[in-house]
Design a protein around this motif. Structure first.
Motif, short mmCIF file in Angstrom:
data_model
loop_
_atom_site.label_atom_id
_atom_site.label_comp_id
_atom_site.label_asym_id
_atom_site.label_seq_id
_atom_site.Cartn_x
_atom_site.Cartn_y
_atom_site.Cartn_z
N ASN A 35 44.42 47.26 24.21
CA ASN A 35 43.60 46.74 25.32
C ASN A 35 42.39 46.00 24.72
O ASN A 35 41.26 46.38 24.93
N ARG A 36 42.66 44.92 23.98
CA ARG A 36 41.62 44.21 23.23
C ARG A 36 40.55 43.57 24.12
O ARG A 36 39.39 43.50 23.75
N ILE A 37 40.95 43.09 25.27
CA ILE A 37 40.00 42.38 26.14
C ILE A 37 40.36 42.68 27.59
O ILE A 37 41.53 42.79 27.94
N PHE A 38 39.33 42.86 28.40
CA PHE A 38 39.55 43.04 29.84
C PHE A 38 38.29 42.64 30.59
O PHE A 38 37.21 42.57 30.02
N ALA A 39 38.46 42.33 31.87
CA ALA A 39 37.35 41.90 32.73
C ALA A 39 37.04 43.00 33.73
O ALA A 39 37.95 43.68 34.22
N LEU A 40 35.75 43.15 34.02
CA LEU A 40 35.30 44.14 35.00
C LEU A 40 34.47 43.46 36.08
O LEU A 40 33.64 42.60 35.79
N GLN A 41 34.72 43.86 37.29
CA GLN A 41 33.88 43.47 38.41
C GLN A 41 33.31 44.75 39.00
O GLN A 41 34.06 45.69 39.27
N VAL A 42 32.00 44.81 39.18
CA VAL A 42 31.34 45.99 39.70
C VAL A 42 30.85 45.68 41.11
O VAL A 42 30.14 44.69 41.32
N LYS A 43 31.24 46.51 42.04
CA LYS A 43 30.81 46.36 43.44
C LYS A 43 30.47 47.74 44.00
O LYS A 43 31.01 48.75 43.55
N THR A 44 29.63 47.76 44.98
CA THR A 44 29.43 49.01 45.71
C THR A 44 30.63 49.20 46.62
O THR A 44 31.24 48.22 47.07
N SER A 45 30.97 50.44 46.88
CA SER A 45 32.13 50.69 47.74
C SER A 45 31.91 50.12 49.14
O SER A 45 32.86 49.67 49.78
N SER A 46 30.67 50.08 49.60
CA SER A 46 30.40 49.53 50.94
C SER A 46 30.67 48.02 50.99
O SER A 46 31.02 47.49 52.04
N ALA A 47 30.52 47.33 49.86
CA ALA A 47 30.78 45.88 49.82
C ALA A 47 32.26 45.58 50.06
O ALA A 47 32.61 44.48 50.51
N LEU A 48 33.11 46.55 49.80
CA LEU A 48 34.55 46.34 49.97
C LEU A 48 34.98 46.33 51.44
O LEU A 48 36.14 46.11 51.74
N GLU A 49 34.04 46.55 52.31
CA GLU A 49 34.32 46.49 53.74
C GLU A 49 34.12 45.08 54.30
O GLU A 49 34.45 44.81 55.45
N GLU A 50 33.59 44.16 53.49
CA GLU A 50 33.30 42.80 53.92
C GLU A 50 34.50 41.89 53.62
O GLU A 50 34.89 41.75 52.45
N PRO A 51 35.09 41.25 54.62
CA PRO A 51 36.26 40.40 54.41
C PRO A 51 36.04 39.29 53.38
O PRO A 51 36.91 39.02 52.56
N ARG A 52 34.88 38.65 53.38
CA ARG A 52 34.63 37.56 52.43
C ARG A 52 34.59 38.11 50.99
O ARG A 52 35.07 37.45 50.07
N THR A 53 34.03 39.28 50.81
CA THR A 53 34.01 39.90 49.48
C THR A 53 35.42 40.16 49.00
O THR A 53 35.76 39.87 47.84
N ILE A 54 36.28 40.64 49.88
CA ILE A 54 37.68 40.91 49.52
C ILE A 54 38.37 39.60 49.13
O ILE A 54 39.11 39.56 48.15
N GLU A 55 38.12 38.53 49.87
CA GLU A 55 38.72 37.23 49.54
C GLU A 55 38.31 36.77 48.14
O GLU A 55 39.14 36.33 47.35
N LYS A 56 37.02 36.88 47.84
CA LYS A 56 36.53 36.45 46.53
C LYS A 56 37.08 37.32 45.42
O LYS A 56 37.41 36.82 44.34
N LEU A 57 37.19 38.61 45.67
CA LEU A 57 37.76 39.50 44.66
C LEU A 57 39.22 39.15 44.37
O LEU A 57 39.67 39.22 43.23
N GLU A 58 39.95 38.77 45.40
CA GLU A 58 41.35 38.39 45.20
C GLU A 58 41.46 37.12 44.38
O GLU A 58 42.34 37.00 43.51
N ILE A 59 40.58 36.17 44.60
CA ILE A 59 40.56 34.95 43.78
C ILE A 59 40.26 35.31 42.32
O ILE A 59 40.93 34.83 41.41
N GLU A 60 39.30 36.16 42.13
CA GLU A 60 38.94 36.59 40.77
C GLU A 60 40.10 37.32 40.10
O GLU A 60 40.42 37.08 38.93
N ARG A 61 40.75 38.22 40.83
CA ARG A 61 41.89 38.96 40.30
C ARG A 61 42.99 38.01 39.85
O ARG A 61 43.54 38.14 38.76
N ARG A 62 43.28 37.01 40.68
CA ARG A 62 44.33 36.04 40.34
C ARG A 62 43.95 35.18 39.14
O ARG A 62 44.81 34.83 38.33
N TYR A 63 42.68 34.85 39.03
CA TYR A 63 42.20 34.08 37.88
C TYR A 63 42.52 34.83 36.58
O TYR A 63 43.09 34.27 35.66
N TRP A 64 42.14 36.09 36.52
CA TRP A 64 42.37 36.87 35.31
C TRP A 64 43.85 37.14 35.08
O TRP A 64 44.31 37.18 33.94
#
Length: 164
Positions: free
Chosen positions: A14-43
């Motif tokens: 596991n030489r390299i990996f990316a981390l995104q840190v969010k508060t659990s309450s932020a995961l209730e926001e639809p726009r945050t979820i959309e951006k996280l999915e874009i980020e996930r797909r990028y990596w």
């Protein structure tokens, strides 16, 4: 939009990996979820593992330290100011290794007739910009000057260039 951390390790599995840190309450926001999915797909496209971390997955002190630093990821200091702060604080930290950084900063504010908290803001900005490293499991309120390890200006500028 950016990931919070791109981690390089010596682990051959596991030489390299990316981390995104969010508060659990932020995961209730639809726009945050959309951006996280874009980020996930990028990596995923880069074939680099990506992990989403909330306060529920990390120790309380680590979360508090990250939260304390996170708001200063983009300080309003120029590179010249950061360089001067780095030189100044490197010397002060070395001279006062046994003091907590908070006590040192209170003393500096007093000696240099600064508004209370100004020195702490400056060193916090340097920490957030990775000019100093420290054990993230030590609560920031208990960090001693000797716990901070200085990084060279050239290395930090290169890290910021690559990550920016």
């Amino acid at each position: 939009m950016s990931s919070d951390f791109l981690v390089n390790t010596s682990d051959p599995n596991n030489r390299i990996f990316a981390l995104q840190v969010k508060t659990s309450s932020a995961l209730e926001e639809p726009r945050t979820i959309e951006k996280l999915e874009i980020e996930r797909r990028y990596w995923l496209e880069k074939e680099i593992p990506w992990y989403l971390v909330t306060e529920k997955e990390i120790p309380v002190d680590v979360f508090r330290n990250l939260d304390w630093l996170y708001s200063l990821q983009a300080p309003d200091f120029s590179l010249e100011e950061e360089s001067r702060f780095l030189d100044f604080f490197s010397t002060q930290l070395e001279r006062n290794a046994a003091l907590t950084i908070i006590d040192l900063c209170k003393q500096l504010d007093s000696v240099y007739h600064l508004e209370l908290g100004e020195s702490l803001y400056q060193i916090r900005a340097l920490l957030a910009r990775r000019y100093f490293h420290f054990d993230i499991t030590i609560p920031y309120s208990k960090l001693r000057c000797g716990d901070l390890i200085s990084e060279s200006l050239d290395t930090v500028v290169e890290i910021q260039r690559v990550s920016g």
